[in-house]
Design a protein around this motif. Sequence first.
Motif, PDB file in Angstrom:
ATOM      1  N   ASP A 118       0.823  -1.209   0.000  1.00  0.00           N
ATOM      2  CA  ASP A 118       0.000   0.000   0.000  1.00  0.00           C
ATOM      3  C   ASP A 118       0.857   1.258   0.000  1.00  0.00           C
ATOM      4  N   HIS A 119       1.970   1.222   0.738  1.00  0.00           N
ATOM      5  CA  HIS A 119       2.837   2.388   0.795  1.00  0.00           C
ATOM      6  C   HIS A 119       3.531   2.643  -0.543  1.00  0.00           C
ATOM      7  N   PHE A 120       3.907   1.579  -1.207  1.00  0.00           N
ATOM      8  CA  PHE A 120       4.524   1.748  -2.521  1.00  0.00           C
ATOM      9  C   PHE A 120       3.490   2.269  -3.523  1.00  0.00           C
ATOM     10  N   LEU A 163      -8.265   7.296  -0.822  1.00  0.00           N
ATOM     11  CA  LEU A 163      -8.047   7.345  -2.266  1.00  0.00           C
ATOM     12  C   LEU A 163      -7.412   6.062  -2.772  1.00  0.00           C
ATOM     13  N   ILE A 164      -6.435   5.535  -2.027  1.00  0.00           N
ATOM     14  CA  ILE A 164      -5.768   4.305  -2.432  1.00  0.00           C
ATOM     15  C   ILE A 164      -6.739   3.135  -2.425  1.00  0.00           C
ATOM     16  N   ARG A 165      -7.587   3.062  -1.380  1.00  0.00           N
ATOM     17  CA  ARG A 165      -8.578   1.984  -1.325  1.00  0.00           C
ATOM     18  C   ARG A 165      -9.552   2.078  -2.504  1.00  0.00           C
ATOM     19  N   ALA A 166      -9.912   3.303  -2.881  1.00  0.00           N
ATOM     20  CA  ALA A 166     -10.813   3.479  -4.024  1.00  0.00           C
ATOM     21  C   ALA A 166     -10.162   3.048  -5.325  1.00  0.00           C
ATOM     22  N   LEU A 167      -8.883   3.411  -5.479  1.00  0.00           N
ATOM     23  CA  LEU A 167      -8.159   3.026  -6.693  1.00  0.00           C
ATOM     24  C   LEU A 167      -7.960   1.506  -6.778  1.00  0.00           C
ATOM     25  N   GLN A 168      -7.840   0.859  -5.622  1.00  0.00           N
ATOM     26  CA  GLN A 168      -7.661  -0.595  -5.597  1.00  0.00           C
ATOM     27  C   GLN A 168      -8.987  -1.332  -5.580  1.00  0.00           C
ATOM     28  N   THR A 180       3.684   5.857  -5.723  1.00  0.00           N
ATOM     29  CA  THR A 180       3.379   6.044  -7.146  1.00  0.00           C
ATOM     30  C   THR A 180       2.264   7.063  -7.341  1.00  0.00           C
ATOM     31  N   ALA A 181       1.206   6.958  -6.512  1.00  0.00           N
ATOM     32  CA  ALA A 181       0.077   7.883  -6.628  1.00  0.00           C
ATOM     33  C   ALA A 181       0.518   9.319  -6.354  1.00  0.00           C
ATOM     34  N   ASN A 182       1.390   9.512  -5.369  1.00  0.00           N
ATOM     35  CA  ASN A 182       1.871  10.860  -5.058  1.00  0.00           C
ATOM     36  C   ASN A 182       2.685  11.450  -6.207  1.00  0.00           C
ATOM     37  N   ALA A 183       3.510  10.607  -6.836  1.00  0.00           N
ATOM     38  CA  ALA A 183       4.303  11.085  -7.975  1.00  0.00           C
ATOM     39  C   ALA A 183       3.401  11.527  -9.117  1.00  0.00           C
ATOM     40  N   VAL A 184       2.350  10.748  -9.370  1.00  0.00           N
ATOM     41  CA  VAL A 184       1.413  11.099 -10.445  1.00  0.00           C
ATOM     42  C   VAL A 184       0.630  12.355 -10.084  1.00  0.00           C
ATOM     43  N   TYR A 217       1.761  10.178   3.743  1.00  0.00           N
ATOM     44  CA  TYR A 217       1.479   8.755   3.625  1.00  0.00           C
ATOM     45  C   TYR A 217       0.501   8.245   4.686  1.00  0.00           C
ATOM     46  N   ASP A 218       0.370   8.981   5.819  1.00  0.00           N
ATOM     47  CA  ASP A 218      -0.595   8.592   6.853  1.00  0.00           C
ATOM     48  C   ASP A 218      -1.881   9.406   6.780  1.00  0.00           C
ATOM     49  N   ASP A 219      -2.019  10.215   5.748  1.00  0.00           N
ATOM     50  CA  ASP A 219      -3.210  11.050   5.612  1.00  0.00           C
ATOM     51  C   ASP A 219      -4.438  10.171   5.347  1.00  0.00           C
TER      52      ASP A 219
END
Length: 214
Positions: free
Chosen positions: A178-180, A207-212, A184-188, A199-201
């Motif tokens: 999830d952190h990796f 957002l990550i859970r939605a993307l996954q 990637t999401a932050n870079a984009v 990363y703890d926000d």
Amino acid sequence: MLSMITDNLTTFLATWVVLTSVFALAYKWWRKPHRNFPPGPIGVPLLGVLPYLGDKPQETIRQWSEEKYGPVMSIRMGLEDVVVLNSYDAISQGYVRQANSFSGRPSSGIFQLADFLDWGMSFKQYDSDYKCQKTFFSKSLKDYGVGKLEVDKLINEEADIFNEYLKDKEGQLINFKDHFFALTANAVLKFLCGTRYDYDDPTAKALIRALQNE
């Protein structure tokens, strides 16, 4: 007498139709798509060369190329005719020197459906519409900095932040996947929107859970 003649005529016509159909199908199967089409094995009806490829089809095709058909050959895969390039020179000739002629997509199956539904550039035919979209897409990416040092700098900065974050988590159990993904999401996000999340926000985690799709 008339009934016998009628039966014989019916039998003759039925036999003629069957034989004509068989010959037509045989001709359609054995003929090449074009008179200049590369030589190669046709195989058996409906299956083509599939029964003869064995466990290592690439080795079988290479052997056919070296022993009989040459570096540019064709094979029939099921009902589809496929051109196979078996040497560096042939591949260079096809994909570099004659790239425009070999940049299309197969006119069957998922490619036809994807082109009909307009599923992005990857599935489109190499035509004027594709070239127009490619030009616009390439220019847009360049305007955002693709291919420039600014993008490399942005990615390196995010990687440094991620490295410091991991140092703070030393000795703790974390879900590195999830952190990796967040890295990637932050870079984009930084590239497209000029912003990023810690990363703890909670918002970043949602957002990550939605993307996954979780």
